[in-house]
Design a protein around this motif. Sequence first.
Motif, PDB file in Angstrom:
ATOM      1  N   GLY A   1      -2.620   0.761   3.315  1.00 52.73           N
ATOM      2  CA  GLY A   1      -2.707   1.779   2.370  1.00 52.73           C
ATOM      3  C   GLY A   1      -1.674   3.093   2.912  1.00 52.73           C
ATOM      4  O   GLY A   1      -2.003   4.041   2.485  1.00 52.73           O
ATOM      5  N   MET A   2      -1.010   2.739   3.969  1.00 52.01           N
ATOM      6  CA  MET A   2      -0.531   4.083   4.556  1.00 52.01           C
ATOM      7  C   MET A   2       0.841   4.258   3.834  1.00 52.01           C
ATOM      8  O   MET A   2       1.692   3.465   3.495  1.00 52.01           O
ATOM      9  CB  MET A   2       0.024   3.413   5.921  1.00 52.01           C
ATOM     10  N   SER A   3       1.010   5.657   3.243  1.00 54.12           N
ATOM     11  CA  SER A   3       2.112   5.950   2.415  1.00 54.12           C
ATOM     12  C   SER A   3       3.239   6.263   3.311  1.00 54.12           C
ATOM     13  O   SER A   3       3.114   6.408   4.447  1.00 54.12           O
ATOM     14  CB  SER A   3       1.500   7.480   1.930  1.00 54.12           C
ATOM     15  N   GLU A   4       4.278   6.077   2.653  1.00 54.00           N
ATOM     16  CA  GLU A   4       5.578   6.605   3.348  1.00 54.00           C
ATOM     17  C   GLU A   4       5.630   7.840   4.100  1.00 54.00           C
ATOM     18  O   GLU A   4       6.169   8.215   5.170  1.00 54.00           O
ATOM     19  CB  GLU A   4       6.677   6.447   2.444  1.00 54.00           C
TER      20      GLU A   4
ATOM     21  N   ILE B   1      -1.985  -7.801   0.510  1.00 61.16           N
ATOM     22  CA  ILE B   1      -2.444  -6.534   1.456  1.00 61.16           C
ATOM     23  C   ILE B   1      -1.286  -6.575   2.634  1.00 61.16           C
ATOM     24  O   ILE B   1      -1.359  -7.369   3.535  1.00 61.16           O
ATOM     25  CB  ILE B   1      -3.812  -6.565   1.924  1.00 61.16           C
ATOM     26  N   ARG B   2      -0.768  -5.506   2.667  1.00 63.75           N
ATOM     27  CA  ARG B   2      -0.041  -5.176   3.839  1.00 63.75           C
ATOM     28  C   ARG B   2      -0.509  -4.416   4.893  1.00 63.75           C
ATOM     29  O   ARG B   2      -0.996  -3.367   4.766  1.00 63.75           O
ATOM     30  CB  ARG B   2       1.408  -4.298   3.240  1.00 63.75           C
TER      31      ARG B   2
ATOM     32  N   LEU C   1      -6.483   3.500   4.939  1.00 60.89           N
ATOM     33  CA  LEU C   1      -7.611   2.904   5.801  1.00 60.89           C
ATOM     34  C   LEU C   1      -6.967   2.324   7.236  1.00 60.89           C
ATOM     35  O   LEU C   1      -5.891   2.012   7.360  1.00 60.89           O
ATOM     36  CB  LEU C   1      -8.117   1.434   5.208  1.00 60.89           C
ATOM     37  N   TYR C   2      -7.813   2.732   8.172  1.00 66.79           N
ATOM     38  CA  TYR C   2      -7.366   3.071   9.718  1.00 66.79           C
ATOM     39  C   TYR C   2      -8.439   2.339  10.400  1.00 66.79           C
ATOM     40  O   TYR C   2      -9.633   2.865  10.238  1.00 66.79           O
ATOM     41  CB  TYR C   2      -6.781   4.305  10.112  1.00 66.79           C
ATOM     42  N   ASP C   3      -8.007   1.772  11.270  1.00 64.77           N
ATOM     43  CA  ASP C   3      -9.153   1.231  12.432  1.00 64.77           C
ATOM     44  C   ASP C   3      -8.566   0.697  13.808  1.00 64.77           C
ATOM     45  O   ASP C   3      -7.417   0.290  13.949  1.00 64.77           O
ATOM     46  CB  ASP C   3     -10.056  -0.129  11.826  1.00 64.77           C
TER      47      ASP C   3
ATOM     48  N   GLY D   1     -17.088 -10.310  15.836  1.00 64.30           N
ATOM     49  CA  GLY D   1     -16.701  -9.330  16.208  1.00 64.30           C
ATOM     50  C   GLY D   1     -17.536  -7.846  15.554  1.00 64.30           C
ATOM     51  O   GLY D   1     -18.329  -8.341  14.619  1.00 64.30           O
ATOM     52  N   PRO D   2     -17.033  -6.922  15.740  1.00 65.04           N
ATOM     53  CA  PRO D   2     -17.695  -5.573  15.117  1.00 65.04           C
ATOM     54  C   PRO D   2     -16.993  -5.566  13.701  1.00 65.04           C
ATOM     55  O   PRO D   2     -16.078  -6.130  13.032  1.00 65.04           O
ATOM     56  CB  PRO D   2     -17.247  -4.470  15.678  1.00 65.04           C
ATOM     57  N   LYS D   3     -17.609  -4.774  12.733  1.00 68.01           N
ATOM     58  CA  LYS D   3     -17.147  -4.271  11.433  1.00 68.01           C
ATOM     59  C   LYS D   3     -15.688  -3.737  11.621  1.00 68.01           C
ATOM     60  O   LYS D   3     -15.784  -2.724  12.424  1.00 68.01           O
ATOM     61  CB  LYS D   3     -18.288  -3.388  10.832  1.00 68.01           C
ATOM     62  N   ASN D   4     -15.016  -4.035  10.927  1.00 66.87           N
ATOM     63  CA  ASN D   4     -13.761  -3.614  10.819  1.00 66.87           C
ATOM     64  C   ASN D   4     -13.269  -3.331   9.418  1.00 66.87           C
ATOM     65  O   ASN D   4     -13.086  -4.213   8.676  1.00 66.87           O
ATOM     66  CB  ASN D   4     -12.710  -4.308  11.835  1.00 66.87           C
ATOM     67  N   VAL D   5     -12.781  -2.129   8.968  1.00 68.06           N
ATOM     68  CA  VAL D   5     -12.612  -1.780   7.396  1.00 68.06           C
ATOM     69  C   VAL D   5     -11.214  -2.515   7.192  1.00 68.06           C
ATOM     70  O   VAL D   5     -11.195  -2.807   5.934  1.00 68.06           O
ATOM     71  CB  VAL D   5     -12.541  -0.460   7.400  1.00 68.06           C
TER      72      VAL D   5
END
Length: 412
Positions: free
Chosen positions: A89-92, A114-115, A142-144, A270-274
């Motif tokens: 969901g990263m905008s330009e 989903i990109r 969303l970043y992780d 593994g761990p929780k990752n959004v």
Amino acid sequence: MRFANFTVAVALTGISCTAQAQIRLPLTLPTGPLSPVSQSLDAAGPRALDAAGEWRHRQISRLVRDNKRLIETDPNGEPMVRSEIIAVGMSEETLAWARARGFLVERETTAADIRLIVLKAPERSATRNALRDLRAADPQGLYDYNHIYLGVGATADDSPGAASADGSERGATAPSPAHIRVGLLDTGVDSTHPAFRDSKIHGWGCGTHQVPAAHGTAVASLLVAHGGNEIFAADVYCGSPTGGSVDAIVAALGWLSEQAVPVINVSLVGPKNVLLERVVGALITRGHLIVAAVGNDGPAAPPLYPAAYPDVVGVTAVDAHRHVLIEAERGPQVMFAAQGADLKAASLEHGYAEVRGTSFAAPTVAALLAAFSSAPDRHAADAAVDTLAKSAIHLGSAGRDLTYGFGLVGVR
């Protein structure tokens, strides 16, 4: 909420859920308190329970120590690819802002529309600082971290055992329609093993190369032993130290979705990752069933993922005496139990090796569920889980409990 007609209220009295990772296989079975293959939780003392978590942490430490230039740990001690941030969901505008500050776009992948973008942090910037800056600059995205997910079980050298993935003395069966298609997300599979002589294996990953590994080969053979005769096997490791990263898993899930396999077996944790949670949720919405091992960090450990994501079918393991393994995780993420010890699976030497862990219980459940559907379908997926739950053998309290879920499946 899915599976609502089988949901029961459970009190989480002192039992939290997971965030583990076992080191890449092959491994010898742990020595010391965990070595008796038939040992159950009831017979284990505090040292045995502590050893499960200690063993996992030692494996993570070894992975990082041997690959310092490529791998580091997040603030919770979970392994991740050094200097990489993944974004959805990263905008330009945010992408332009990031590039202006030294971020580089390393690669991209897509799954379920989903990109996912993999960014390399600016030079001399700590990964955690880079993640903090991106989240602050773009609260809507969303970043992780690019976490690394690892196998959940151990294999031993070829030896006599009570069960075998070639079908002899097999302790579990599945419905057997003419064709059962099932997906596998794991290490590479040795498709030349005799266990697969009557099956079709479709491979993905590693370009034009194949990198067979013990874990994926063993899990695939158990899928076949329980009825899966067409396996779509995605190798997310390819022999790389950073194999099993989130972006590799997402790319594999994208391929499995394109192949329209109804059920996907994931014996990794593994761990929780959004970001991974978003993609897994999207596939479930499209009608795929994700079956995942709950992990081997012990009954009081916090939850491991993807098994603990909503609507994922979490699987625990029991031995031949139907005792839960001492190292198996407990919690509301447990939906079913299946045999995960006192059995053998295909080995790289074209023989059969003893295996142990929740990794090797999950394929029983995946194959059973795949027998009910030939393609992703939300209604069919719900019905398959409901039907399997009704047939499960209760080993704990009535209904669904935190140790065995709905109960034991895949036994005669």
